[in-house]
Design an enzyme around this catalytic site. Structure first.
Site: not given
Ligand code: GLA
Length: 731
Positions: A368-369, A479-482, A530-531, A536, A616
């Site tokens: 991730d980031d 592909w994020d957009m925060n 951001g989640g 859509d 676990e």
């Protein structure tokens, strides 16, 4: 033929297996909407329209003194604007003389024997099994040279009608589009509830149901993305409609930017529902010869309640929106390092996670980031898509190869649309960020947004992404957009055309994703904002799965995933098992329950395996194999919501295979009381005439016994306990 035309009377009837949609041109050339509902014979339904002299509702010139003919009262496919229909309009224009009227009359129609793609935008596409049909009705704006094409796609098997609008300026002067919605639906009779999905970051898509009255009900987004706050998908249904019965209509916008949907009763109790690009902060100039296409709305009708409506949407999105290798190929079970390490990682840590994960059957490591530029927290580095080899202890190729040697795929996080002021990219190109000259920008997560309407910026991003993806064996991109977008101003648009930026931004994102996928056709994209801030049908055209929410609390996820399920298939829902106490809510939920909830999605883990007990770890192995066992059901089957959040002491849902031979129910206890009552769960979707064995009690019964009797469970001990029950056809 799904499109039935009565040439003489200009009646257009769109037939799907269980619905009929009809329009008819009247003697004045107005395109009336005569019917949408349960499948009927393609005969004129115009007699349903009741005309009378309504005070203060004027009459168009062609009425010739007939005071009972008013556009203010008639159900129409494209309402006029500013000429006497005082309800919501759909297309609003400013002409060269400053006037703003728009009135539309029928010119011609055309039929295509396939679905029609939209230029530069996602749309429901044709397949060999279901090519669809298209009806294009051309309407002329009465006093200008503007032509409007109403485009209807018909997908018979899927019970889907799509709508979009093409606006063409055939005149010699520019015309300004002030509003260009995709769809208007008039219901002459009946009461309706509107079901919509509202929320906030980390608490998206919680379902709300409100009666439609004379006060306008309106939802939408002006954030530049479809948003966490409201989802661009809405149901209109009768007050008595339930999961299992009653009429309901879905409206789902295939678009990832600003939108508005509203529903309102008019003075005569008729309901008008409209949907499309939000008209606020939208202003688009059409020069002579220019064309504007609105995004598409997917309409669907179910006479049998909300479950069937959801099945129809799941099917159309899975089969005709999602694309690419992973449309049906099982998605790899992943482990993401975000909640395990946040920014604090190096190659060793990542490989250690991967080694442990590989032993447990997990199939992909998502980094991730924090792997690029100068990025040890969220204040810097966005835009500098160059590997930080010092932090990564070498190249991404080396890391990728080591992961592949472990038998794992390699996934990587990007946030292409953003720029940090503390970045080399910003130092070189401060004008690439969306901000208004002379005005201090609004920062969110201390970052700015790149102007995706600009070609050179998209080219830079495509070059950077291509470079990274072609130098390392990368199988997946998150592909994020925060942040939300504001401070609208583009250096590349003339000042009077800044009202085009929000839409051009979305087109830019679509183009970049399309180009990236053309270069890397086997790449699995997972969308994220951001989640679930851009969850859509538009994004699902590029990324068949989207990180559903930054909230990984299994109990909160019950209502988030419940709301998401009304329109979006379960395969689209990114869902992970994370650590307890949960990082967002502080709640502790058993490991098994976290697994059961995440398995109703595109499954993965997001925790530090060093902190997971041996017991676990064994459960991880089991969960991965359970997920795989039920993959066909969860990702390709029919989904049934068995409860509503907050209604019972538990939440339950069920999957049934398309051939009805296999079903699986998940139940999670959300509350507990003393002297507890038995838990009785409904069972849905089995074939009445076939026999099934239930894994809970071993009983074999006919499907109608299960479907009508349901299942009674003993008290379930333990806080937030969960269980899976399976039905398998016998013999
Ligand atoms: C967003 C995403 C998270 C994570 C972070 C990284 O919040 O939703 O999953 O990727 O960004 O900064």
């Amino acid at each position: 033929m799904a499109i039935v035309i009565n040439e003489k009377q200009n009646i257009f009837t769109l037939q799907t297996q269980s619905s009929t949609y009809q329009m008819e041109v009247d003697s004045k050339g107005v395109l009336l909407h005569t019917y949408y509902g349960k499948h009927v014979h393609p005969e004129s339904l115009a007699h349903l329209i009741y005309q009378s002299d309504v005070g203060f509702s004027g009459n168009p010139p062609e009425a010739n003194g007939d005071r009972s003919y008013s556009l203010d009262c008639l159900p129409q496919e494209i309402p006029s604007s500013g000429v006497g229909d005082y309800r919501e309009d759909m297309v609003r224009l400013t002409h060269a003389d400053g006037s703003t009227a728009a009135d539309f009359r029928f010119v011609s129609y055309e039929i295509l024997n396939h679905a029609c793609p939209l230029p530069g935008m996602p749309a429901v596409y044709a397949t060999k099994e279901e090519p669809g049909e298209t009806l294009i009705v051309t309407m002329r704006e009465t006093a200008s040279q503007v032509m409007v094409k109403l485009i209807y796609g018909v997908f018979e098997k899927q019970n889907v009608i799509t709508r979009s609008v093409r606006i063409e300026n055939h005149g010699k002067t520019p015309v300004v589009l002030e509003k260009a919605l995709s769809c208007s639906l008039d219901f002459q009779f009946g009461k309706y509830d509107m079901i919509y999905f509202a929320g906030r970051h980390a608490m998206e898509r919680t379902m709300e149901r409100t009666p439609v009255g004379r006060a306008k009900l309106s939802i939408g987004s002006l954030r530049g993305t479809s948003s966490h706050q409201y989802n661009p998908a809405v149901v209109l249904c009768r007050p008595e409609t339930t999961e299992e019965s009653g009429d309901c209509y879905g409206m789902c916008l295939v678009y990832s930017g600003n939108f508005e949907m509203s529903a309102q009763k008019d003075q005569r109790g008729q309901t008008r529902a409209v949907m499309g690009i939000h008209p606020d902060w939208f202003r688009f100039t059409l020069e002579p010869g220019d064309t504007f296409d609105t995004p598409q709305v997917i309409l669907s009708f179910s006479p049998n309640g909300l479950s069937q409506l959801s099945h129809q949407y799941h099917d159309i999105i899975r089969e005709h929106i999602c694309r690419g290798k992973y449309q049906h190929t099982p998605r790899p079970v992943l482990i993401n390092n975000w909640e395990a390490t946040y920014f604090d990682f190096n190659k060793e840590k990542i490989l250690h996670i991967a080694q442990q994960a590989a032993q447990l059957g997990i199939e992909m490591l998502v980094l991730d980031d924090g792997w690029f530029g100068k990025r040890d927290d969220d204040n810097s580095g966005l835009g500098d898509w160059f590997v930080n080899e010092a932090k990564m202890g070498g190249s991404l190729r080396q890391l990728g190869e080591e992961l592949h040697q472990l038998g794992m795929k390699f996934g990587l996080w990007f946030e292409p649309e953003m720029i940090s002021e503390d970045s080399d990219l910003y130092r070189a190109h401060p004008d690439w960020a969306i901000q208004i000259p002379g005005r201090e920008p609004t920062r969110a997560r201390n970052q700015l947004v790149l102007d995706m309407s600009r070609k050179e910026i998209r080219e830079y991003l495509l070059e950077r992404l291509t470079d990274i993806l072609s130098h390392a064996p990368i199988d997946y991109v998150k592909w994020d957009m925060n942040r939300s977008i504001c401070d609208i101003y583009s250096h590349s648009l003339p000042t009077e055309r800044n009202g085009e930026l929000y839409h051009r931004y979305v087109l830019g994102v679509y183009e970049l994703q399309e180009n990236l996928l053309a270069r890397f056709p086997n790449l699995l994209l997972e969308g994220c904002s951001g989640g679930g801030g851009r969850f859509d049908a538009g994004m699902l055209y590029y990324s068949p799965q989207i990180w559903c929410s930054d909230n990984t609390d299994a109990i909160n996820r019950l209502s988030i995933q419940y709301g998401t399920s009304f329109f979006y298939p379960i395969s689209a829902v990114g869902a992970h098992v994370s650590a307890v106490p949960n990082h967002q809510t502080g709640r502790s939920v058993p490991f098994s329950t976290r697994g059961h909830v995440a398995m109703s999605g595109s499954f993965g883990y997001e925790l530090d395996l060093n902190k997971v007990s041996e017991e676990e770890k064994e459960m991880v192995k089991e969960q991965v194999s359970t997920f795989k066992k039920f993959y066909g059901l969860t990702h390709e089957g029919d989904y049934y919501r068995l409860t509503c959040p907050g209604e019972e002491e538990y939440m339950a849902w069920e999957f049934v295979s398309k051939d009805r031979s296999h079903a699986m129910m998940t139940l999670v206890k959300t509350d507990g009381q003393g002297n507890s009552l038995p838990v009785h769960v409904p069972v849905r979707g089995l074939d009445d005439t076939r026999k099934y064995r239930c894994s809970y009690n071993g009983l074999v019964c006919f499907g109608d016994v299960w479907n009508n009797g349901g299942l009674t469970l003993k008290t379930i001990p333990g806080e937030y306990a969960s269980l899976i029950v399976e039905w398998v056809e016998e013999g």
